[in-house]
Motif scaffolding. Structure first.
Motif, short mmCIF file in Angstrom:
data_model
loop_
_atom_site.label_atom_id
_atom_site.label_comp_id
_atom_site.label_asym_id
_atom_site.label_seq_id
_atom_site.Cartn_x
_atom_site.Cartn_y
_atom_site.Cartn_z
N GLY A 208 7.06 12.15 -24.68
CA GLY A 208 6.52 13.45 -24.31
C GLY A 208 5.14 13.83 -24.81
N TYR A 209 4.45 12.95 -25.56
CA TYR A 209 3.10 13.30 -26.00
C TYR A 209 2.23 13.49 -24.76
CZ TYR A 209 -1.32 13.15 -28.58
OH TYR A 209 -2.55 13.46 -29.11
N PRO A 210 1.60 14.67 -24.61
CA PRO A 210 1.04 15.03 -23.30
C PRO A 210 -0.34 14.51 -22.96
CG PRO A 210 0.82 16.87 -24.83
CD PRO A 210 1.55 15.79 -25.56
N SER A 211 -1.06 13.92 -23.90
CA SER A 211 -2.46 13.62 -23.63
C SER A 211 -2.66 12.49 -22.63
CB SER A 211 -3.18 13.25 -24.94
OG SER A 211 -4.58 13.13 -24.70
N TYR A 212 -3.58 12.71 -21.70
CA TYR A 212 -4.12 11.61 -20.91
C TYR A 212 -5.06 10.81 -21.80
CZ TYR A 212 -2.66 14.10 -16.62
OH TYR A 212 -1.95 14.72 -15.62
N ALA A 213 -5.44 9.60 -21.36
CA ALA A 213 -6.35 8.78 -22.16
C ALA A 213 -7.31 8.04 -21.25
CB ALA A 213 -5.57 7.81 -23.03
N THR A 214 -8.28 7.38 -21.89
CA THR A 214 -9.31 6.61 -21.17
C THR A 214 -9.94 7.50 -20.09
OG1 THR A 214 -7.99 4.64 -21.63
CG2 THR A 214 -9.80 4.38 -20.11
N THR A 215 -10.60 8.54 -20.56
CA THR A 215 -11.13 9.54 -19.64
C THR A 215 -12.53 9.17 -19.13
OG1 THR A 215 -12.26 10.85 -21.34
CG2 THR A 215 -9.92 11.32 -20.97
N VAL A 216 -12.92 9.85 -18.08
CA VAL A 216 -14.33 9.93 -17.68
C VAL A 216 -14.74 11.37 -17.99
CG1 VAL A 216 -15.99 9.78 -15.79
CG2 VAL A 216 -14.03 8.21 -15.86
N SER A 217 -15.53 11.52 -19.05
CA SER A 217 -15.91 12.85 -19.53
C SER A 217 -17.44 12.96 -19.54
CB SER A 217 -15.34 13.10 -20.93
OG SER A 217 -13.92 13.02 -20.91
N CYS A 218 -17.96 14.06 -19.02
CA CYS A 218 -19.40 14.21 -18.82
C CYS A 218 -19.84 15.61 -19.26
CB CYS A 218 -19.75 14.04 -17.33
SG CYS A 218 -18.75 12.83 -16.43
N MET A 219 -21.13 15.77 -19.46
CA MET A 219 -21.67 17.08 -19.76
C MET A 219 -21.61 17.96 -18.49
SD MET A 219 -22.63 17.02 -22.97
CE MET A 219 -24.00 18.11 -23.36
N ASP A 220 -21.44 19.26 -18.69
CA ASP A 220 -21.45 20.19 -17.55
C ASP A 220 -22.69 20.01 -16.69
OD1 ASP A 220 -19.07 21.37 -18.27
OD2 ASP A 220 -19.98 23.16 -19.16
N SER A 221 -23.83 19.80 -17.36
CA SER A 221 -25.10 19.68 -16.63
C SER A 221 -25.12 18.46 -15.72
CB SER A 221 -26.27 19.62 -17.61
OG SER A 221 -26.10 18.55 -18.53
N THR A 222 -24.51 17.36 -16.17
CA THR A 222 -24.45 16.15 -15.35
C THR A 222 -23.57 16.38 -14.13
OG1 THR A 222 -24.73 14.76 -17.31
CG2 THR A 222 -23.84 13.69 -15.35
N VAL A 223 -22.44 17.02 -14.34
CA VAL A 223 -21.52 17.32 -13.24
C VAL A 223 -22.20 18.23 -12.21
CG1 VAL A 223 -19.37 18.51 -12.65
CG2 VAL A 223 -19.44 16.95 -14.61
N ALA A 224 -22.98 19.18 -12.69
CA ALA A 224 -23.66 20.11 -11.78
C ALA A 224 -24.82 19.47 -11.02
CB ALA A 224 -24.16 21.32 -12.57
N LYS A 225 -25.64 18.70 -11.75
CA LYS A 225 -26.86 18.16 -11.16
C LYS A 225 -26.67 16.82 -10.45
CE LYS A 225 -29.71 20.32 -14.75
NZ LYS A 225 -30.48 20.06 -15.99
N ARG A 226 -25.64 16.07 -10.86
CA ARG A 226 -25.47 14.72 -10.30
C ARG A 226 -24.04 14.53 -9.77
NH1 ARG A 226 -27.23 10.22 -14.28
NH2 ARG A 226 -27.30 9.07 -12.33
N SER A 227 -23.59 15.54 -9.06
CA SER A 227 -22.19 15.52 -8.62
C SER A 227 -21.87 14.32 -7.72
CB SER A 227 -21.83 16.82 -7.89
OG SER A 227 -22.63 16.98 -6.74
N LYS A 228 -22.83 13.91 -6.89
CA LYS A 228 -22.59 12.76 -6.01
C LYS A 228 -22.43 11.47 -6.81
CE LYS A 228 -24.68 14.46 -1.73
NZ LYS A 228 -25.77 14.27 -0.74
N ALA A 229 -23.25 11.32 -7.85
CA ALA A 229 -23.15 10.12 -8.70
C ALA A 229 -21.84 10.12 -9.48
CB ALA A 229 -24.34 10.06 -9.66
N VAL A 230 -21.45 11.29 -9.99
CA VAL A 230 -20.18 11.38 -10.72
C VAL A 230 -19.02 11.06 -9.78
CG1 VAL A 230 -18.61 12.95 -11.94
CG2 VAL A 230 -21.06 13.01 -12.43
N GLN A 231 -19.07 11.61 -8.57
CA GLN A 231 -18.02 11.32 -7.57
C GLN A 231 -17.94 9.83 -7.28
OE1 GLN A 231 -15.86 13.78 -5.49
NE2 GLN A 231 -14.92 11.78 -5.82
N ALA A 232 -19.09 9.20 -7.09
CA ALA A 232 -19.12 7.76 -6.80
C ALA A 232 -18.57 6.96 -7.97
CB ALA A 232 -20.56 7.33 -6.49
N PHE A 233 -18.91 7.39 -9.20
CA PHE A 233 -18.43 6.66 -10.39
C PHE A 233 -16.91 6.77 -10.50
CE2 PHE A 233 -17.31 6.20 -14.86
CZ PHE A 233 -17.91 4.98 -15.13
#
Length: 334
Positions: A208-233
């Motif tokens: 039952g330990y709830p954490s996901y692992a091996t994430t793709v985590s980014c800065m808010d600014s990257t998600v906002a400015k490079r959303s297409k690149a993040v989506q592709a990744f």
């Protein structure tokens, strides 16, 4: 004269074709956007899908020129991300990324490639369950105090008094039959097996330990400015994990190039454990696709952190910790 003209035209045609080919290659390279992903440790099978996506051209297919940078014991991924040294990083756990957000770093998780955190507790052969660990010495890293340890204390009644520092060596465990140690189900279990130890490993995620692992985590600014690149990744990485579990050879070749200490035997063991425990393909991934996350489970992890005073709910709201828009429309079934 006609013959010479014909030859001349043929040469001109070849030169023109070669020039067009070079222009096309240049355009292709220009179209591939550079993207840097920083892992959480030295290259290993637990990173296999990302290396596979490089090795098999999946990132290029989705318009990215991806560089994978290795993490390690002295590498602070969150600091490097905040300093612009990577576009996204691999969080060892999604809860760790939530804590970074609470500490003032505007970081958001957009995908989690492991449905189960690979963190386990490993006991000697007399230990048949988590309950059997109650009177044992438990070797844990200091970071566990901010992660799974409060969860285990609540669930099983463990106490801080029974803990000792884990030094990332199996020797203390081998020397004392009364000890339990932390470890990845895919890694430390291999080292103990090679040492001839009879040990039993227990995955916290399976109770039952709830954490996901091996994430793709980014800065808010990257998600906002490079959303297409993040989506592709995200898309290419998920495809890379499916490919890696089907045939890990291309990814493994790159893993060994980055980390020459890695052996074929260790890689094969780890891949087998990834499959056995359904770390990538189990849970919600079986029906919703690899990399998937649910709002309900994210909320469960957030509530655990709040209850144990590991984050300040005044500083971070649950909806700020993840951005699930990049998983919509991406359904790569195992």
């Amino acid at each position: 004269m006609q013959h010479r003209t014909s030859v001349s035209f043929k040469r001109s045609g070849r030169v023109l074709a070669a020039g067009l080919a070079l222009l096309a290659a240049g355009a292709s390279q220009a179209a591939e956007e550079k993207f840097v992903y920083l892992t959480n440790w030295f290259a290993q099978a637990e990173h296999g899908g990302f290396y596979q996506a490089v090795a098999t051209g999946l990132y290029k297919k989705h318009g990215l020129d991806v560089t994978i940078k290795m993490g390690g014991p002295q590498v602070n991924g969150v600091q490097l991300l905040a300093a612009g040294q990577a576009d996204c990083i691999m969080g060892s756990s999604q809860l760790q990324m939530t804590q970074a957000r609470s500490n003032g770093v505007p970081i958001v998780t957009v995908a989690a490639l492991f449905q189960k955190d690979p963190q386990a507790l490993i006991g000697h052969e007399d230990v048949k369950s988590f309950e059997d660990m109650k009177g044992k010495t438990i070797l844990i890293a200091s970071t566990a105090q901010q992660g799974y340890w409060p969860w285990l204390k609540t669930k099983y009644g463990f106490t801080d008094a029974q803990t000792r520092p884990y030094t990332f060596s199996i020797q203390p465990f081998l020397a004392d039959k009364n000890t339990v140690q932390q470890g990845y189900i895919t890694s430390e279990t291999y080292a103990l097996q090679k040492a001839g130890a009879k040990a039993n490993a227990f995955l916290m995620a399976d109770v039952g330990y709830p954490s996901y692992a091996t994430t793709v985590s980014c800065m808010d600014s990257t998600v906002a400015k490079r959303s297409k690149a993040v989506q592709a990744f995200v898309q290419a990485s998920i495809e890379g994990w499916k490919s890696y579990l089907a045939d890990p050879a291309p990814g493994n070749a790159l893993i060994k190039k980055d980390n020459p200490q890695m052996t074929d035997d260790q890689l094969a063991f780890s891949v087998a454990k990834l499959k056995e425990y359904g770390l990538v393909t189990g849970g919600d991934a079986a029906k919703n696709g690899i990399g998937t996350m649910t709002e309900a489970r994210v909320k469960e992890g957030y509530d655990f952190l709040v209850a144990n005073k590991l984050i300040d709910p005044a500083k971070v709201k649950v909806e700020q910790t993840v951005n699930l828009q990049f998983l919509k429309g991406v359904k790569v079934l195992p």
